[in-house]
Design an enzyme around this catalytic site. Structure first.
Site, PDB file in Angstrom:
ATOM      1  N   ARG A 140      11.785  -2.081  10.521  1.00  0.00           N
ATOM      2  CA  ARG A 140      10.821  -1.420  11.292  1.00  0.00           C
ATOM      3  C   ARG A 140      10.757  -2.262  12.504  1.00  0.00           C
ATOM      4  O   ARG A 140      10.684  -3.266  12.524  1.00  0.00           O
ATOM      5  CB  ARG A 140       9.541  -1.452  10.439  1.00  0.00           C
ATOM      6  CG  ARG A 140       9.195   0.031  10.132  1.00  0.00           C
ATOM      7  CD  ARG A 140       7.847   0.326   9.053  1.00  0.00           C
ATOM      8  NE  ARG A 140       6.909  -0.345   9.683  1.00  0.00           N
ATOM      9  CZ  ARG A 140       5.472  -0.435   9.086  1.00  0.00           C
ATOM     10  NH1 ARG A 140       5.541   0.291   7.749  1.00  0.00           N
ATOM     11  NH2 ARG A 140       4.263  -0.995   9.512  1.00  0.00           N
ATOM     12  N   LYS A 182       0.828  -1.129  -0.052  1.00  0.00           N
ATOM     13  CA  LYS A 182      -0.066  -0.045  -0.042  1.00  0.00           C
ATOM     14  C   LYS A 182       0.996   1.319  -0.057  1.00  0.00           C
ATOM     15  O   LYS A 182       0.600   2.030  -0.929  1.00  0.00           O
ATOM     16  CB  LYS A 182      -0.738  -0.111   1.167  1.00  0.00           C
ATOM     17  CG  LYS A 182      -1.801  -1.267   1.668  1.00  0.00           C
ATOM     18  CD  LYS A 182      -2.599  -0.996   2.692  1.00  0.00           C
ATOM     19  CE  LYS A 182      -1.824  -1.162   4.079  1.00  0.00           C
ATOM     20  NZ  LYS A 182      -1.134  -2.474   4.333  1.00  0.00           N
TER      21      LYS A 182
HETATM   22  P1  AP5 Z   1       4.830  -1.478   1.926  1.00  0.00           P
HETATM   23  O1  AP5 Z   1       4.548  -0.706   0.755  1.00  0.00           O
HETATM   24  O2  AP5 Z   1       5.589  -1.013   3.200  1.00  0.00           O
HETATM   25  O3  AP5 Z   1       3.803  -2.279   2.416  1.00  0.00           O
HETATM   26  P2  AP5 Z   1       2.453  -1.887   3.104  1.00  0.00           P
HETATM   27  O4  AP5 Z   1       1.035  -2.561   2.807  1.00  0.00           O
HETATM   28  O5  AP5 Z   1       2.186  -0.346   3.106  1.00  0.00           O
HETATM   29  O6  AP5 Z   1       2.688  -2.383   4.571  1.00  0.00           O
HETATM   30  P3  AP5 Z   1       2.707  -1.862   6.153  1.00  0.00           P
HETATM   31  O7  AP5 Z   1       3.527  -2.876   6.858  1.00  0.00           O
HETATM   32  O8  AP5 Z   1       3.334  -0.712   6.073  1.00  0.00           O
HETATM   33  O9  AP5 Z   1       1.360  -1.862   6.396  1.00  0.00           O
HETATM   34  P4  AP5 Z   1       0.659  -1.784   7.808  1.00  0.00           P
HETATM   35  O10 AP5 Z   1      -0.838  -1.418   7.176  1.00  0.00           O
HETATM   36  O11 AP5 Z   1       0.657  -3.181   8.576  1.00  0.00           O
HETATM   37  O12 AP5 Z   1       1.464  -0.750   8.529  1.00  0.00           O
HETATM   38  P5  AP5 Z   1       1.122   0.848   8.845  1.00  0.00           P
HETATM   39  O13 AP5 Z   1       2.344   1.449   8.510  1.00  0.00           O
HETATM   40  O14 AP5 Z   1       0.073   1.248   8.026  1.00  0.00           O
HETATM   41  O15 AP5 Z   1       5.731  -2.899   1.353  1.00  0.00           O
HETATM   42  C1  AP5 Z   1       6.196  -3.838   1.929  1.00  0.00           C
HETATM   43  C2  AP5 Z   1       7.711  -4.310   1.519  1.00  0.00           C
HETATM   44  O16 AP5 Z   1       7.500  -4.919   0.483  1.00  0.00           O
HETATM   45  C3  AP5 Z   1       8.456  -3.359   1.284  1.00  0.00           C
HETATM   46  O17 AP5 Z   1       9.988  -3.743   1.716  1.00  0.00           O
HETATM   47  C4  AP5 Z   1       8.529  -2.782   0.026  1.00  0.00           C
HETATM   48  O18 AP5 Z   1       9.793  -2.394  -0.733  1.00  0.00           O
HETATM   49  C5  AP5 Z   1       8.417  -4.200  -0.710  1.00  0.00           C
HETATM   50  N1  AP5 Z   1       7.210  -4.071  -1.765  1.00  0.00           N
HETATM   51  C6  AP5 Z   1       6.088  -3.496  -1.843  1.00  0.00           C
HETATM   52  N2  AP5 Z   1       5.474  -3.448  -2.877  1.00  0.00           N
HETATM   53  C7  AP5 Z   1       6.203  -4.698  -3.675  1.00  0.00           C
HETATM   54  C8  AP5 Z   1       5.968  -5.021  -4.873  1.00  0.00           C
HETATM   55  N3  AP5 Z   1       4.835  -4.905  -5.639  1.00  0.00           N
HETATM   56  N4  AP5 Z   1       6.790  -6.033  -5.294  1.00  0.00           N
HETATM   57  C9  AP5 Z   1       7.831  -6.462  -4.548  1.00  0.00           C
HETATM   58  N5  AP5 Z   1       8.073  -5.881  -3.268  1.00  0.00           N
HETATM   59  C10 AP5 Z   1       7.247  -4.906  -2.934  1.00  0.00           C
HETATM   60  O19 AP5 Z   1       0.754   0.659  10.281  1.00  0.00           O
HETATM   61  C11 AP5 Z   1       1.595   0.445  11.472  1.00  0.00           C
HETATM   62  C12 AP5 Z   1       0.970   0.411  12.780  1.00  0.00           C
HETATM   63  O20 AP5 Z   1       0.403   1.764  12.900  1.00  0.00           O
HETATM   64  C13 AP5 Z   1      -0.401  -0.542  12.869  1.00  0.00           C
HETATM   65  O21 AP5 Z   1      -0.258  -1.663  13.338  1.00  0.00           O
HETATM   66  C14 AP5 Z   1      -1.079   0.443  13.839  1.00  0.00           C
HETATM   67  O22 AP5 Z   1      -0.645   0.142  15.274  1.00  0.00           O
HETATM   68  C15 AP5 Z   1      -0.878   1.847  13.477  1.00  0.00           C
HETATM   69  N6  AP5 Z   1      -2.084   2.090  12.837  1.00  0.00           N
HETATM   70  C16 AP5 Z   1      -1.730   2.702  11.470  1.00  0.00           C
HETATM   71  N7  AP5 Z   1      -2.988   3.163  11.021  1.00  0.00           N
HETATM   72  C17 AP5 Z   1      -3.770   2.927  11.799  1.00  0.00           C
HETATM   73  C18 AP5 Z   1      -5.345   3.137  11.809  1.00  0.00           C
HETATM   74  N8  AP5 Z   1      -5.962   3.677  10.940  1.00  0.00           N
HETATM   75  N9  AP5 Z   1      -5.796   2.980  13.188  1.00  0.00           N
HETATM   76  C19 AP5 Z   1      -5.270   2.432  14.224  1.00  0.00           C
HETATM   77  N10 AP5 Z   1      -3.831   2.145  14.196  1.00  0.00           N
HETATM   78  C20 AP5 Z   1      -3.321   2.588  13.079  1.00  0.00           C
END
Ligand code: AP5
Length: 218
Positions: free
Chosen positions: A160, A13
């Protein structure tokens, strides 16, 4: 275009949101990035959020929703945006709808990045982020030019804190219990499109671009 990207942790994402915002000039709103910034700065919000993030739990809805609504309210009304990591449960989705209705705007499309379990694990375990600017890499898929160093700012690349095995497991559980339910919510609204998150970054971007041709957007 006002877009929501949905998908499990590691679906890509954040990576696509960066590419889309660069290509189309939309504002990228990532709740994960906003929260991590607050944690790094040690603000009250950051201290509170850290308790939940390090366990892989959701930060309370009222904190996160206020943050997002505040960002959107300060955008010019014609500006497109891509939401990455929000909403994450039904209460957040309803809160978003109410806030947007007050501004006289609505979401144009919700894209679900359907991603297989083995891809999720490989992406999360190989992810490295820049300590300084937050740029995202993957040790095998998207490696930096120089090992351990950010191409953009020369900062140190680190894992991370929530990409540790136990926390990943918890994030996936929370996703299965809460965020996945949003798919039927947006399907009923007629907004949901599904694309394979397993595709490489460029192919996935191409698939998304095809979808955008179907709707009129700003
Ligand atoms: P990446 O693009 O980082 O994936 P992502 O889907 O953004 O994954 P996240 O782990 O960031 O999502 P998440 O929802 O768990 O975490 P968030 O930060 O929102 O890609 C992942 C890896 O793959 C990277 O190394 C990238 O280079 C590689 N890659 C990407 N696309 C690729 C492709 N097509 N092909 C090959 N490789 C690829 O949230 C973190 C924490 O914050 C949560 O756990 C929670 O505690 C809190 N939080 C965030 N939002 C909320 C909310 N709305 N409500 C409550 N708590 C929240």
């Amino acid at each position: 275009m006002r877009l929501i990207l949905l998908g499990p942790p590691g679906a890509g994402k954040g990576t696509q949101a960066v590419v889309l915002s660069k290509e189309f000039g939309w504002v990228h709103i990532s709740t994960g990035d906003i929260l991590r910034e607050a944690v790094d700065k040690g603000t009250n919000l950051g201290l509170e959020a850290k308790k939940y993030m390090k366990k892989g739990e959701l930060v309370p809805d009222n904190i996160v929703s206020r943050m997002v609504v505040d960002r959107i309210t300060h955008l010019p009304s014609s500006k497109g945006f891509v939401l990455d990591g929000y909403p994450r449960n039904e209460a957040q989705a309803l809160n978003l709808e109410n806030a947007l209705a007050k501004l006289g705007i609505k979401i144009d499309m919700v894209i679900y990045l359907k991603t297989s379990p083995e891809v999720i694990i490989s992406r999360l375990s190989g992810r490295r982020v820049c300590k300084k600017c937050g740029a995202n890499y993957h040790m095998r898929n998207i490696p930096p030019k120089k090992e351990g160093m950010c191409d953009k700012c020369g900062g140190e690349l680190i894992q991370r804190e929530d990409d540790k095995e136990q926390t990943i497991r918890n994030r996936l559980r929370v996703y299965g219990e809460q965020t996945k339910k949003l798919l039927s919510h947006y399907e009923k609204e007629g907004l949901l499109k599904t694309v394979s998150g397993d595709l490489d970054v460029h192919r996935l971007f191409q698939e998304l671009s095809v979808l955008f041709k179907e709707v009129r957007f700003t």
